[in-house]
Design an enzyme around this catalytic site. Structure first.
Site, PDB file in Angstrom:
ATOM      1  N   ALA A  86      31.605  -6.556  15.529  1.00  0.00           N
ATOM      2  CA  ALA A  86      32.139  -6.462  16.888  1.00  0.00           C
ATOM      3  C   ALA A  86      31.284  -5.541  17.742  1.00  0.00           C
ATOM      4  O   ALA A  86      31.242  -5.687  18.965  1.00  0.00           O
ATOM      5  CB  ALA A  86      33.576  -5.938  16.838  1.00  0.00           C
TER       6      ALA A  86
ATOM      7  N   ILE B  56      16.988 -14.379  24.144  1.00  0.00           N
ATOM      8  CA  ILE B  56      15.871 -13.468  24.403  1.00  0.00           C
ATOM      9  C   ILE B  56      15.659 -13.182  25.889  1.00  0.00           C
ATOM     10  O   ILE B  56      15.071 -12.169  26.266  1.00  0.00           O
ATOM     11  CB  ILE B  56      14.568 -14.026  23.779  1.00  0.00           C
ATOM     12  CG1 ILE B  56      13.508 -12.931  23.671  1.00  0.00           C
ATOM     13  CG2 ILE B  56      14.059 -15.245  24.567  1.00  0.00           C
ATOM     14  CD1 ILE B  56      12.326 -13.313  22.806  1.00  0.00           C
TER      15      ILE B  56
ATOM     16  N   SER C 218      30.860 -12.117  20.808  1.00  0.00           N
ATOM     17  CA  SER C 218      32.284 -11.813  20.714  1.00  0.00           C
ATOM     18  C   SER C 218      33.112 -12.991  21.223  1.00  0.00           C
ATOM     19  O   SER C 218      32.579 -13.937  21.812  1.00  0.00           O
ATOM     20  CB  SER C 218      32.620 -10.549  21.512  1.00  0.00           C
ATOM     21  OG  SER C 218      32.284 -10.719  22.879  1.00  0.00           O
TER      22      SER C 218
ATOM     23  N   MET D 295      20.032  -7.927  26.807  1.00  0.00           N
ATOM     24  CA  MET D 295      19.950  -7.518  25.414  1.00  0.00           C
ATOM     25  C   MET D 295      18.696  -8.055  24.758  1.00  0.00           C
ATOM     26  O   MET D 295      18.075  -7.393  23.925  1.00  0.00           O
ATOM     27  CB  MET D 295      21.192  -7.985  24.652  1.00  0.00           C
ATOM     28  CG  MET D 295      22.399  -7.096  24.817  1.00  0.00           C
ATOM     29  SD  MET D 295      22.087  -5.404  24.218  1.00  0.00           S
ATOM     30  CE  MET D 295      21.705  -5.723  22.508  1.00  0.00           C
TER      31      MET D 295
ATOM     32  N   GLY E  79      26.197 -10.981  16.969  1.00  0.00           N
ATOM     33  CA  GLY E  79      26.875 -10.013  17.811  1.00  0.00           C
ATOM     34  C   GLY E  79      27.696 -10.644  18.909  1.00  0.00           C
ATOM     35  O   GLY E  79      28.174  -9.936  19.798  1.00  0.00           O
TER      36      GLY E  79
ATOM     37  N   LYS F 228      31.490  -9.351  32.154  1.00  0.00           N
ATOM     38  CA  LYS F 228      31.987  -9.687  30.822  1.00  0.00           C
ATOM     39  C   LYS F 228      33.054 -10.773  30.925  1.00  0.00           C
ATOM     40  O   LYS F 228      33.968 -10.687  31.748  1.00  0.00           O
ATOM     41  CB  LYS F 228      32.554  -8.449  30.125  1.00  0.00           C
ATOM     42  CG  LYS F 228      32.896  -8.693  28.656  1.00  0.00           C
ATOM     43  CD  LYS F 228      33.168  -7.394  27.931  1.00  0.00           C
ATOM     44  CE  LYS F 228      33.552  -7.622  26.476  1.00  0.00           C
ATOM     45  NZ  LYS F 228      32.495  -8.318  25.718  1.00  0.00           N
TER      46      LYS F 228
ATOM     47  N   HIS G 214      34.688  -2.604  30.680  1.00  0.00           N
ATOM     48  CA  HIS G 214      33.332  -3.131  30.651  1.00  0.00           C
ATOM     49  C   HIS G 214      32.901  -3.561  32.049  1.00  0.00           C
ATOM     50  O   HIS G 214      33.710  -3.611  32.972  1.00  0.00           O
ATOM     51  CB  HIS G 214      33.232  -4.324  29.693  1.00  0.00           C
ATOM     52  CG  HIS G 214      33.236  -3.949  28.255  1.00  0.00           C
ATOM     53  ND1 HIS G 214      34.401  -3.696  27.562  1.00  0.00           N
ATOM     54  CD2 HIS G 214      32.219  -3.765  27.368  1.00  0.00           C
ATOM     55  CE1 HIS G 214      34.106  -3.377  26.309  1.00  0.00           C
ATOM     56  NE2 HIS G 214      32.798  -3.406  26.171  1.00  0.00           N
TER      57      HIS G 214
END
Length: 246
Positions: free
Chosen positions: A100, A10, A77, A14, A75, A137, A133
């Site tokens: 994905a 949180i 990856s 995102m 979500g 990442k 990206h």
């Protein structure tokens, strides 16, 4: 009854967007955890939990979802084979949407990739996937890129593991092999996400590109998935089910 949605992760970018989208969708934010926090309490007090943390927490969160009988929207990856196996085991007890990418446009691209993989034989059409990206990442190729590769391979009647992946080409690699799917990962700046799928033959080339300009599209899709999953039987789902394409 208003759906109670919890958020794992949180405190990140995102996470903040997810809070806004939960409110916009008429849901109730039941709580959230950051790097540290009581994940068990979060699952106990929620109807569904959205998890955009990282691969290292996926197995524990899937187990907690199964233990508490709550839906999980996953979500993260870069999951290993063992972590994916744990998620599949948990999905025998509760609904899990493992995707994905939660953007509707990307999931339409997955569907097109599978159809094109079926129509364009590997002996004539080499499949290459290029993604870019933001510089923060940590995994490459991206989960979305791998999802595209899996869709192409599925269209060709095989798995991605069976057809093989070619990535990180460097030096004198020799001629391109027939069959494997190529991957190239670019990193830089604050690019939200760009993916291009190419089919290259001797006489033509086809390219499909999706660009995300705002991370909110992922948050909106994840909340939509939570609302959908809360009423589903146990099982492992992805966004094509949420969007009515499964």
């Amino acid at each position: 009854m208003t759906l109670r949605i919890g958020i794992a992760g949180i405190s990140g970018r995102m996470g903040r967007l997810l809070q806004e989208e939960v409110a916009a969708a008429g849901g109730t934010l039941s709580g959230g955890i950051g790097r540290d926090g009581d994940a068990a309490a979060l699952f106990a007090g929620s109807d569904a939990v959205i998890d955009f943390t990282n691969a290292s927490t996926a197995e524990r969160h899937a187990g907690l979802a199964a233990e508490h009988g709550k839906a999980l929207i996953l979500g993260s990856s870069g999951l290993s084979a063992a972590q994916e196996t744990a998620v599949m085991a948990a999905a025998k007890h509760v609904p899990i949407v493992y995707a994905a990418n939660f953007a509707p446009g990307v999931n339409l691209l997955f569907a097109l990739a599978e159809r094109m993989g079926a129509a364009l034989p590997p002996e004539q059409y080499d499949a290459e996937i290029v993604e870019m990206h933001h510089r923060q990442k940590v995994d490459a190729p991206s989960g979305t890129a791998i999802g595209l590769g899996r869709a192409v391979a599925r269209g060709r009647g095989r798995t991605l593991e069976e057809v093989g992946m070619e990535s990180g080409r460097d030096g004198h690699t020799g001629a391109r092999a027939t069959g494997p799917i190529g991957f190239a990962a670019l990193r830089g700046g604050q690019v939200v996400g760009e993916h291009t799928l190419l089919f290259a033959a001797g006489s033509e080339q086809i390219a499909l590109t999706h660009r995300s300009f705002d991370r909110r599209v992922y948050a909106t899709g994840a909340v939509r998935a939570a609302q959908w999953a809360a009423g589903q039987p146990a099982g492992l789902y992805d966004m094509k089910h949420v969007l009515g394409m499964g």
